[in-house]
Design a protein around this motif. Structure first.
Motif, mmCIF file in Angstrom:
data_model
loop_
_atom_site.group_PDB
_atom_site.id
_atom_site.type_symbol
_atom_site.label_atom_id
_atom_site.label_comp_id
_atom_site.label_asym_id
_atom_site.label_seq_id
_atom_site.Cartn_x
_atom_site.Cartn_y
_atom_site.Cartn_z
ATOM 1 N N ARG A 1 0.853 -1.201 0.000
ATOM 2 C CA ARG A 1 0.000 0.000 0.000
ATOM 3 C C ARG A 1 0.884 1.245 0.000
ATOM 4 O O ARG A 1 1.531 1.555 0.993
ATOM 5 N N LEU A 2 0.856 1.944 -1.139
ATOM 6 C CA LEU A 2 1.749 3.081 -1.344
ATOM 7 C C LEU A 2 0.976 4.349 -1.730
ATOM 8 O O LEU A 2 1.569 5.348 -2.109
ATOM 9 N N PHE A 3 -0.333 4.345 -1.597
ATOM 10 C CA PHE A 3 -1.143 5.464 -2.090
ATOM 11 C C PHE A 3 -0.926 6.747 -1.288
ATOM 12 O O PHE A 3 -0.471 6.719 -0.145
ATOM 13 N N THR A 4 -1.260 7.864 -1.926
ATOM 14 C CA THR A 4 -1.161 9.215 -1.351
ATOM 15 C C THR A 4 0.263 9.539 -0.909
ATOM 16 O O THR A 4 0.571 9.771 0.253
ATOM 17 N N ASN A 5 1.147 9.542 -1.912
ATOM 18 C CA ASN A 5 2.509 10.031 -1.762
ATOM 19 C C ASN A 5 2.859 10.838 -3.001
ATOM 20 O O ASN A 5 1.940 11.292 -3.712
ATOM 21 N N SER A 6 4.114 10.997 -3.270
ATOM 22 C CA SER A 6 4.548 11.728 -4.466
ATOM 23 C C SER A 6 5.582 10.899 -5.234
ATOM 24 O O SER A 6 6.576 11.421 -5.735
#
Length: 475
Positions: A56-61
């Protein structure tokens, strides 16, 4: 750390990139890095985590493309990459192990087609790829997913025709393919996806009719087919969708009368039919749509007067009837629309005073202009006032009628009293005349033969016997 199976660093403010050394944690089954400020790319060493089931790597840049080494993650069940800056192509063999359930990559910059691995991934339950630049023929890119519950492909560049396969997803509850370039007609087989709650195919190039089979989707509460080129009438079977809350069929070529059979949709809150070719009048049955909050019937060919039953929609918040050919006055029942906050009745043939309703009072002039003769009774300064003389004349006529009736009643009363008085006066004069006649007759008899009367008195009193004496004087 070699035995670490779960690493959760989510919901912090971690900055920087994902270190290459992450690949040394070969026992990891769950890696949660979402909701941080991570930058850089996904390291190729991530492919060493062959036991990884959740990433789960969502909501980063995160930037760059997905490394090919991720195809080695054959145990992956959850891959969540939403809201990053990833680009390039989707992973080619991400479902090689046949276990992938959740795959989300919303709001990135992915391009190209769906890879074969995803097309044949029968284990998929939840897929969300909206807001990318994905393309390819939709009828060839996707297969049959017996476990699929959620599919969102909106805001991409898919083209082609919808296939029958979507009706063969028995657990599908949400299908959104809006804002693509899908063409052709709606397949009747969609009616077999009986678990559907949301169907959004808006903003495409769909044509033909709305299949009546959609009436079989008894659990559907959102149906959006707007901004296509669908034609003909709204099928009566749509009225069988008793759970329907939102119906958007705007910007098509739908014709015929207003679909009054929608009154059976007792939970309908939002109804948008603007920019079609609907004709005829708005039926009084619209007053039975008790749950309506937002109604847009603008830019059609509707005629006739507004039904007063529209004023019974106590929950109505927005109403747009502009750009039609509606006539007559606005019913006074519109004053009862206590929840109304926005109204537009411009470009019609309406006339007469505005209802004393807050939405009409505060409406901008653009929402009231280009009508036949709408006027304000002092409640909307942006609109011309209603003619005062006409109103006073009407009042004067009513006053004159009332005065005339009152005078007639009074005159009639006087006549009746006069007649009764005359009759009573006549009866009184006759009685007095009769009494006078009797008195005169008596005295005439007395004076006419006094001697005879004297003799009769002597005889009656036995010659003035003391037996008839009434009393004796004092002296």
């Amino acid at each position: 750390m070699s035995n670490l199976s779960i690493l959760r660093l989510d919901g912090n403010k971690i900055v920087g990139s994902i270190p290459h050394e992450i690949g040394q944690l070969k026992s990891l089954t769950k890696l949660y890095l979402y909701d941080n400020n991570l930058t850089g790319s996904i390291p190729a060493s991530i492919g060493n985590l062959k036991s990884l089931a959740e990433f789960r790597l969502f909501t980063n840049s995160i930037t760059g493309s997905i490394p090919l080494e991720m195809d080695n993650l054959t145990n992956l069940e959850y891959l969540l990459l939403t809201e990053n800056f990833l680009s390039g192509y989707l992973p080619g063999n991400i479902c090689l192990g046949g276990r992938l359930k959740w795959f989300t990559a919303d709001y990135n910059h992915f391009r190209g087609s769906i890879r074969k691995s995803l097309k044949n991934c029968s284990s998929l339950v939840h897929v969300s790829l909206l807001g990318n630049q994905l393309n390819g023929n939709i009828s060839e890119e996707f297969g049959i997913y017996p476990k699929l519950e959620y599919m969102d492909l909106s805001n991409n560049k898919f083209f082609g025709k919808l296939g029958r396969n979507w009706g063969q997803c028995p657990n599908l509850t949400m299908l959104n393919i809006s804002s693509n370039k899908i063409s052709g007609s709606l397949p009747p087989e969609l009616g077999k996806a009986i678990q559907l709650h949301v169907l959004d195919l808006s903003s495409n190039l769909l044509e033909g009719t709305i299949p009546k089979e959609l009436g079989q989707l008894k659990l559907l509460y959102i149906l959006k087919l707007n901004n296509n080129t669908l034609s003909s009438k709204v099928p009566t079977e749509i009225g069988m969708l008793s759970d329907l809350e939102e119906l958007d069929l705007a910007e098509n070529k739908l014709s015929g009368p207003f679909p009054k059979h929608l009154e059976q949709c007792s939970n309908l809150r939002d109804l948008n039919l603007k920019k079609n070719i609907l004709s005829g009048s708005i039926p009084f049955q619209i007053g039975n749509f008790h749950s309506l909050r937002n109604v847009d019937l603008s830019q059609n060919m509707l005629t006739g007067e507004l039904p007063l039953e529209l004023g019974h929609l106590n929950m109505l918040e927005t109403l747009n009837l502009s750009h039609n050919n509606l006539s007559g006055s606005i019913p006074s029942s519109f004053q009862e629309l206590i929840s109304l906050i926005s109204v537009d009745v411009s470009y019609n043939q309406l006339e007469g005073p505005l209802p004393k309703n807050k939405a009409f009072i505060e409406a901008p002039i653009e929402a009231l202009e280009h009508d036949k003769g709408l006027c304000s009774s002092g409640n909307n300064t942006r609109l011309k006032p209603c003619p005062i003389q006409k109103r006073n004349s009407s009042k004067n006529v009513i006053f004159a009628v009332i005065v005339s009736i009152s005078c007639s009643l009074v005159l009639l009363l006087f006549i009746i009293v006069g007649v009764v008085f005359i009759h009573r006066k006549r009866d009184t004069n006759m009685d007095e005349s009769r009494q006078t006649q009797e008195t005169v007759t008596f005295y005439e008899a007395w004076g006419y033969n006094g001697k005879k009367v004297h003799e009769e008195i002597i005889e009656a009193t036995e010659n003035f016997s003391s037996n008839y004496c009434i009393g004796v004087g004092g002296y």
